[in-house]
Scaffold this active site. Structure first.
Site, mmCIF file in Angstrom:
data_model
loop_
_atom_site.group_PDB
_atom_site.id
_atom_site.type_symbol
_atom_site.label_atom_id
_atom_site.label_comp_id
_atom_site.label_asym_id
_atom_site.label_seq_id
_atom_site.Cartn_x
_atom_site.Cartn_y
_atom_site.Cartn_z
ATOM 1 N N ASN A 9 0.869 -1.178 0.000
ATOM 2 C CA ASN A 9 0.000 0.000 0.000
ATOM 3 C C ASN A 9 0.903 1.224 0.000
ATOM 4 O OD1 ASN A 9 -1.768 2.066 0.483
ATOM 5 N ND2 ASN A 9 -2.307 1.435 2.574
ATOM 6 N N TRP A 10 0.967 1.870 -1.146
ATOM 7 C CA TRP A 10 1.887 3.011 -1.275
ATOM 8 C C TRP A 10 1.343 4.300 -0.668
ATOM 9 C CZ3 TRP A 10 4.145 2.544 -6.957
ATOM 10 C CH2 TRP A 10 5.056 1.481 -6.975
ATOM 11 N N LYS A 11 0.088 4.273 -0.233
ATOM 12 C CA LYS A 11 -0.518 5.479 0.375
ATOM 13 C C LYS A 11 -0.288 6.671 -0.564
ATOM 14 C CE LYS A 11 0.002 3.268 4.814
ATOM 15 N NZ LYS A 11 0.133 3.376 6.264
ATOM 16 N N HIS A 96 -9.473 1.488 5.184
ATOM 17 C CA HIS A 96 -8.170 1.644 5.845
ATOM 18 C C HIS A 96 -8.329 2.607 7.025
ATOM 19 C CE1 HIS A 96 -3.997 2.666 6.576
ATOM 20 N NE2 HIS A 96 -3.684 1.562 5.929
ATOM 21 N N GLU A 98 -6.587 4.972 8.015
ATOM 22 C CA GLU A 98 -6.336 6.385 7.688
ATOM 23 C C GLU A 98 -7.567 7.015 7.039
ATOM 24 O OE1 GLU A 98 -2.695 5.617 5.586
ATOM 25 O OE2 GLU A 98 -1.749 5.071 7.474
ATOM 26 N N GLU A 165 -5.152 -4.688 10.814
ATOM 27 C CA GLU A 165 -4.123 -3.658 10.970
ATOM 28 C C GLU A 165 -4.343 -2.900 12.276
ATOM 29 O OE1 GLU A 165 -2.208 -2.530 6.933
ATOM 30 O OE2 GLU A 165 -3.832 -1.133 7.352
ATOM 31 N N GLY A 171 3.033 2.365 10.829
ATOM 32 C CA GLY A 171 3.996 3.458 10.646
ATOM 33 C C GLY A 171 4.782 3.786 11.896
ATOM 34 N N SER A 204 3.744 -2.056 10.318
ATOM 35 C CA SER A 204 5.199 -2.173 10.483
ATOM 36 C C SER A 204 5.743 -3.544 10.083
ATOM 37 C CB SER A 204 5.621 -1.823 11.917
ATOM 38 O OG SER A 204 5.319 -0.470 12.200
#
Ligand code: 13P
Length: 241
Positions: A9-11, A96, A98, A165, A171, A204
């Protein structure tokens, strides 16, 4: 049969040029990757089209990072399922943390997105997970069960991936213990009607912990953020032992 799915997942990272450069470094490593592993990249929307062309004929699948529930309409800033499938996207991340934290996603909007993705043949990756505070207060299990109960109403479990997650592990470098991730993923599986849904761990995931994570019996793959941005580190992850 549960499939192994390793996704990057490159965000909100990488321009088109940077994503092309990544592929040049990354694709050669896939010669060592066992065939049964599904490898997936989820770049920003702006890179999907060019990556779709570059990945044609390779074994890497493409995923988007979100999808709207309508096919079209006055929804400024959103992208629909037909827009994704037209350019060869197969998967989409939904819910997600975020998105939930910064953009007001709820279990209800997540449910709408999941159903719309499936209706158009995309495989959604539903993300669930607790905050540090929820964990400390002993709410992990009840929170995850309610995310599943509300998120999965009328969702087809034959075309679904789930990612556990824990938000406190994203992160932060503070990975969830592999055995604890295994326990929570077992709990998630116990809530499903289809025992063959692939369930990933995310938070992570790095080259130095992927082997231990993938050795856990309940864990079917990984959803990788930061460590998927570098060809060498993502290659070490997809080629885990
Ligand atoms: P990190 O691997 O950077 O912790 O991110 C995890 C994640 O959010 C993947 O969706």
């Amino acid at each position: 049969m549960r499939k192994i799915v390793i996704a990057g997942n490159w965000k909100m990272f990488k321009t088109q040029a940077e994503s092309q450069e990544f592929l040049q470094g990354f694709l050669p490593y896939l010669e060592e990757t066992p065939q049964e592993r599904e490898i997936l990249l989820c770049p920003p929307f702006t890179n999907l089209n060019i990556l779709s062309k570059s990945l044609h004929g390779s074994r890497v699948q493409l995923g988007a990072q979100n999808v709207h529930w309508e096919e079209n309409g006055a929804y400024t800033g959103e992208i629909s399922s037909p827009m994704l499938t037209e350019i060869g996207v197969r998967y989409v991340i939904v819910g997600h943390s975020e998105r939930r934290q910064y953009f007001g996603e709820t279990n209800l909007s997540v449910n709408l997105r999941l159903k719309a993705a499936q209706k158009h043949g995309l495989t959604p990756i539903l993300c669930v997970g607790e905050t540090k505070q929820q964990r400390d207060e002993g709410e992990t299990e009840s929170l995850i069960i309610s995310q599943l109960n509300q998120g999965l109403v009328n969702v087809d479990q034959d075309n679904l991936v789930i990612a556990y997650e824990p938000i406190w592990a994203i992160g932060t470098g503070d990975t969830c213990e592999a055995t604890e991730a295994n326990r929570v993923i077992g709990l998630i599986r116990s809530q499903l009607s289809n025992p063959n849904v692939s369930i990933q761990y995310g938070g992570s995931v790095k080259p130095n912990n992927i082997d231990e994570i993938m050795a856990q019996p309940e864990i079917d793959g990984a959803l990788v953020g930061g460590a998927s941005l570098e060809p060498e580190s993502f290659a070490r992850i997809v080629n885990y032992n």
